[in-house]
Design a protein around this motif. Sequence first.
Motif, PDB file in Angstrom:
ATOM      1  N   ILE A 147       0.805  -1.233  -0.134  1.00  0.00           N
ATOM      2  CA  ILE A 147       0.049   0.068   0.121  1.00  0.00           C
ATOM      3  C   ILE A 147       0.882   1.316  -0.136  1.00  0.00           C
ATOM      4  O   ILE A 147       2.080   1.195   0.844  1.00  0.00           O
ATOM      5  CB  ILE A 147      -0.752   0.202   1.036  1.00  0.00           C
ATOM      6  CG1 ILE A 147      -1.804   1.204   1.035  1.00  0.00           C
ATOM      7  CG2 ILE A 147      -0.128  -0.005   2.591  1.00  0.00           C
ATOM      8  CD1 ILE A 147      -2.903   1.291   2.152  1.00  0.00           C
ATOM      9  N   LEU A 195      -1.351   6.202   1.695  1.00  0.00           N
ATOM     10  CA  LEU A 195      -2.728   5.662   1.937  1.00  0.00           C
ATOM     11  C   LEU A 195      -2.344   4.787   3.112  1.00  0.00           C
ATOM     12  O   LEU A 195      -3.619   4.285   3.436  1.00  0.00           O
ATOM     13  CB  LEU A 195      -2.987   5.120   0.729  1.00  0.00           C
ATOM     14  CG  LEU A 195      -3.204   5.894  -0.511  1.00  0.00           C
ATOM     15  CD1 LEU A 195      -3.770   5.035  -1.648  1.00  0.00           C
ATOM     16  CD2 LEU A 195      -4.037   7.148  -0.327  1.00  0.00           C
ATOM     17  N   GLU A 217      -0.779   6.230  -8.873  1.00  0.00           N
ATOM     18  CA  GLU A 217      -1.464   5.005  -8.064  1.00  0.00           C
ATOM     19  C   GLU A 217      -2.001   5.376  -6.882  1.00  0.00           C
ATOM     20  O   GLU A 217      -3.085   4.914  -6.596  1.00  0.00           O
ATOM     21  CB  GLU A 217      -0.184   4.143  -7.624  1.00  0.00           C
ATOM     22  CG  GLU A 217      -0.782   2.763  -6.892  1.00  0.00           C
ATOM     23  CD  GLU A 217      -1.508   1.975  -7.705  1.00  0.00           C
ATOM     24  OE1 GLU A 217      -2.425   1.029  -7.109  1.00  0.00           O
ATOM     25  OE2 GLU A 217      -1.350   1.869  -8.901  1.00  0.00           O
ATOM     26  N   LYS A 248      -5.279   7.065  -7.991  1.00  0.00           N
ATOM     27  CA  LYS A 248      -6.269   6.090  -8.593  1.00  0.00           C
ATOM     28  C   LYS A 248      -6.799   5.378  -7.408  1.00  0.00           C
ATOM     29  O   LYS A 248      -8.224   4.996  -7.363  1.00  0.00           O
ATOM     30  CB  LYS A 248      -5.405   4.993  -9.274  1.00  0.00           C
ATOM     31  CG  LYS A 248      -6.300   3.740  -9.871  1.00  0.00           C
ATOM     32  CD  LYS A 248      -5.154   2.701 -10.491  1.00  0.00           C
ATOM     33  CE  LYS A 248      -6.209   1.646 -10.816  1.00  0.00           C
ATOM     34  NZ  LYS A 248      -5.391   0.612 -11.741  1.00  0.00           N
ATOM     35  N   GLN A 249      -6.126   5.098  -6.357  1.00  0.00           N
ATOM     36  CA  GLN A 249      -6.870   4.265  -5.052  1.00  0.00           C
ATOM     37  C   GLN A 249      -7.489   5.216  -4.117  1.00  0.00           C
ATOM     38  O   GLN A 249      -8.638   4.592  -3.242  1.00  0.00           O
ATOM     39  CB  GLN A 249      -5.531   3.623  -4.408  1.00  0.00           C
ATOM     40  CG  GLN A 249      -4.942   2.730  -5.067  1.00  0.00           C
ATOM     41  CD  GLN A 249      -3.894   1.998  -4.384  1.00  0.00           C
ATOM     42  OE1 GLN A 249      -4.336   1.468  -3.067  1.00  0.00           O
ATOM     43  NE2 GLN A 249      -2.902   1.430  -4.632  1.00  0.00           N
ATOM     44  N   GLN A 250      -7.188   6.522  -4.269  1.00  0.00           N
ATOM     45  CA  GLN A 250      -8.024   7.328  -3.101  1.00  0.00           C
ATOM     46  C   GLN A 250      -8.679   8.507  -3.865  1.00  0.00           C
ATOM     47  O   GLN A 250      -8.230   9.132  -4.539  1.00  0.00           O
ATOM     48  CB  GLN A 250      -6.947   8.025  -2.140  1.00  0.00           C
ATOM     49  CG  GLN A 250      -7.107   8.737  -1.196  1.00  0.00           C
ATOM     50  CD  GLN A 250      -8.130   8.189  -0.068  1.00  0.00           C
ATOM     51  OE1 GLN A 250      -7.688   6.960   0.314  1.00  0.00           O
ATOM     52  NE2 GLN A 250      -9.053   8.894   0.399  1.00  0.00           N
TER      53      GLN A 250
END
Length: 450
Positions: free
Chosen positions: A23, A27, A58, A61-63
């Motif tokens: 991770i 994040l 990245e 994209k995830q948050q």
Amino acid sequence: MEFQAVLMAAAGGSRMMDLTSSIPKPLLPVGNKPLIWYPLNLLERLGVEEVIVITTKEVHKQQQFDTKMKLDMVYIPEDTDMGTADSLREIHGKIKTDVLVISCDLITDAALHEVMDLFRAHDATMSMLMCKMHDSTEPVPGQKGKNKAAEQRDFVGVDDTFKRLLFMANEADLDDELVIRKSMMQKYPRMHIKTSLVDAHLYCMKKWIVDFLVDNKSFTSIRGELIPYLVRKQFTSPKSDQHIKDDISEGQKQAPKPIDIFSYAKEDDLLNLAREKSFWNDHHGDMSEPYHGTKLRCYVHIMEQDMCYRVNTLSSYIEANRQAPKFLSTLSQEESLIHPRAQITDTYMVGTDCIIGSLTEVAEKSSIKRSVIGASCTIKEKVKIANSVIMDNVTIEEGCCVQGSVICSKAVIEKGADLKDCLLGSGQRVEAKSKHVNAIIVGNDRLMEI
């Protein structure tokens, strides 16, 4: 706009790879909020309307970022080894004013106006935030029986006001003695050396420092290289063109001309004229330095109390989560520590010093003390959890005991297993009735027990 806020959120977390391998560091959950939420919350409470966020695709994209501020996302390639100074160069074209730089791993309730007011009042080149070092007495997974590597201290010298930053050097860069410039000692014969302070990675800086970085590519790190350089150069004299020529030997005449930082520290002609003509200011007190002092001026605001954490090691990550119930009640008062959508059978067995996320299910006769439990976790009957961090989507089957451990997302702990002072990596599975003490389990090919 007096300052442009710049949030550094591209760091890979090299000092906590067992966590950041699965991770991105920005994040990592602290108190069930991504680490990057804390500096964004700090800036929003300060009234900042726009932030330049230096990060990776990245992370974005995830948050999804829940904020009223306008975020100008600048992406750094994930396979490049860029330092914080390199990142400032990358956004040079966007910088129009002085800058406020903050790291994504800072958690604090500091009154930022203290740092900014120092910058304004003394017309400083740079002002920064420092806080007291936190000594965690709790065990860290995988470190029992090992000689804990001592944190390399910063030697920080300040004047009698404890605001003017006179000296700064890391222990790793020093020999057996401290070397203090004579010119500095003549101006400040009394200096206080502190070794228990931590650089919070929050800086106010003049715009021309970014211009200087663009032309001087030898700096890669703000904290490790640029800040000590600025502090050191305060008490040196600008070199004339003739002196620069004299420094170049006959065999080096084709070498590039050394970059003189003082040539960037040019003050506004109108401001200088106003100072010269001003009769109401005697140029003493707080304004003595801007009128009669050195061209470069560095200041520091030291947080004596209150909350200030740098989450840049496994130890500091665990400690921040242990303190999360306390500081979240201050930073996010509208939110409950126990999410209303969490399903807890025996609520009296969950301590008031715990955080439990949305859609997590806790079965009967399971106790949770001084721990953070993420979202969508399943905790079955007769489980005991204490002093631990449980990330999202973790399953802990009946009769398990988890103490002093970090359990990463999507991990499974089978029936009757016992973990003490362990780190269980993302997606890992612990066999039923197995026992692990001081273990780091992060992959099929990586198991370390002490």
